[in-house]
Design a protein around this motif. Structure first.
Motif, short mmCIF file in Angstrom:
data_model
loop_
_atom_site.label_atom_id
_atom_site.label_comp_id
_atom_site.label_asym_id
_atom_site.label_seq_id
_atom_site.Cartn_x
_atom_site.Cartn_y
_atom_site.Cartn_z
N ILE A 51 0.84 -1.19 0.00
CA ILE A 51 0.00 0.00 0.00
C ILE A 51 0.88 1.24 0.00
N PHE A 52 0.58 2.16 -0.90
CA PHE A 52 1.24 3.45 -0.94
C PHE A 52 0.49 4.38 0.01
N THR A 53 1.14 4.78 1.08
CA THR A 53 0.44 5.54 2.11
C THR A 53 0.02 6.92 1.65
N GLY A 54 0.75 7.52 0.74
CA GLY A 54 0.43 8.85 0.27
C GLY A 54 -0.90 8.91 -0.46
N GLY A 55 -1.09 8.07 -1.45
CA GLY A 55 -2.30 8.08 -2.24
C GLY A 55 -3.27 6.95 -1.94
N PHE A 68 -7.43 -11.20 -0.29
CA PHE A 68 -6.71 -10.44 0.74
C PHE A 68 -6.92 -8.95 0.52
N THR A 69 -6.92 -8.19 1.61
CA THR A 69 -7.02 -6.74 1.54
C THR A 69 -6.01 -6.11 2.48
N ILE A 70 -5.17 -5.23 1.95
CA ILE A 70 -4.21 -4.51 2.76
C ILE A 70 -4.77 -3.12 3.07
N SER A 71 -4.58 -2.67 4.29
CA SER A 71 -5.04 -1.35 4.69
C SER A 71 -4.18 -0.85 5.83
N ARG A 72 -4.37 0.41 6.17
CA ARG A 72 -3.63 0.97 7.30
C ARG A 72 -4.46 2.02 8.02
N ASP A 73 -4.18 2.18 9.29
CA ASP A 73 -4.78 3.21 10.11
C ASP A 73 -3.66 4.20 10.42
N SER A 74 -3.67 5.33 9.75
CA SER A 74 -2.59 6.29 9.90
C SER A 74 -2.48 6.83 11.33
N ALA A 75 -3.62 7.08 11.96
CA ALA A 75 -3.63 7.62 13.31
C ALA A 75 -3.01 6.64 14.30
N LYS A 76 -3.31 5.36 14.13
CA LYS A 76 -2.78 4.34 15.03
C LYS A 76 -1.44 3.79 14.57
N LYS A 77 -1.00 4.19 13.40
CA LYS A 77 0.24 3.67 12.82
C LYS A 77 0.23 2.15 12.81
N THR A 78 -0.83 1.61 12.26
CA THR A 78 -1.00 0.16 12.21
C THR A 78 -1.34 -0.28 10.80
#
Length: 126
Positions: A51-55, A68-78
């Motif tokens: 995952i490209f965190t910027g876009g 499969f699905t990749i994701s992130r929680d920016s606030a939690k840095k997870t």
């Protein structure tokens, strides 16, 4: 500067679901790239998803697309990897990784990762 730690690995039956988490501490570039890799005993490490965190663009290796699905929680840095319809061939040690820009992806695999977690084991039985 950066520490990554995976969790959530388990033993499940074919067709089951599992969600992996990767907690990140320290500085991470807002336009960096985070990824999941896996490695089965006796086999080479394989890039699973990126995952490209910027876009927010995501990339997957062909064998996991649609499952499969990749994701992130920016606030939690997870970082997360949601895995559905698991198959025995998904068995392996799963690692999270990260890279600073410029990022490059080939067939879903993040190139030149700079930081790694210690891994979490996923076992899928038939």
């Amino acid at each position: 500067q950066v520490h990554m730690q995976e969790s959530g690995g388990d033993s499940v039956q074919t067709g089951g679901s599992l969600t992996l988490s990767c907690a990140v501490s320290g500085y991470t570039h807002p336009n960096g790239c985070w990824a999941w890799f896996r490695q089965a005993p006796g086999k080479e490490r394989e890039g699973v998803a990126t995952i490209f965190t910027g876009g927010g663009s995501t990339y997957y290796t062909d064998s996991v697309k649609g499952r499969f699905t990749i994701s992130r929680d920016s606030a939690k840095k997870t970082l997360y990897l949601q895995m559905n319809s698991l198959k025995p061939e998904d068995t392996g040690m799963y690692y999270c990784a990260a890279a600073y820009p410029p990022c490059a992806v080939a067939s879903g695999s993040l190139e030149r990762p700079q930081y790694w977690g210690q891994g979490t084991q996923v076992t899928v039985s038939s």
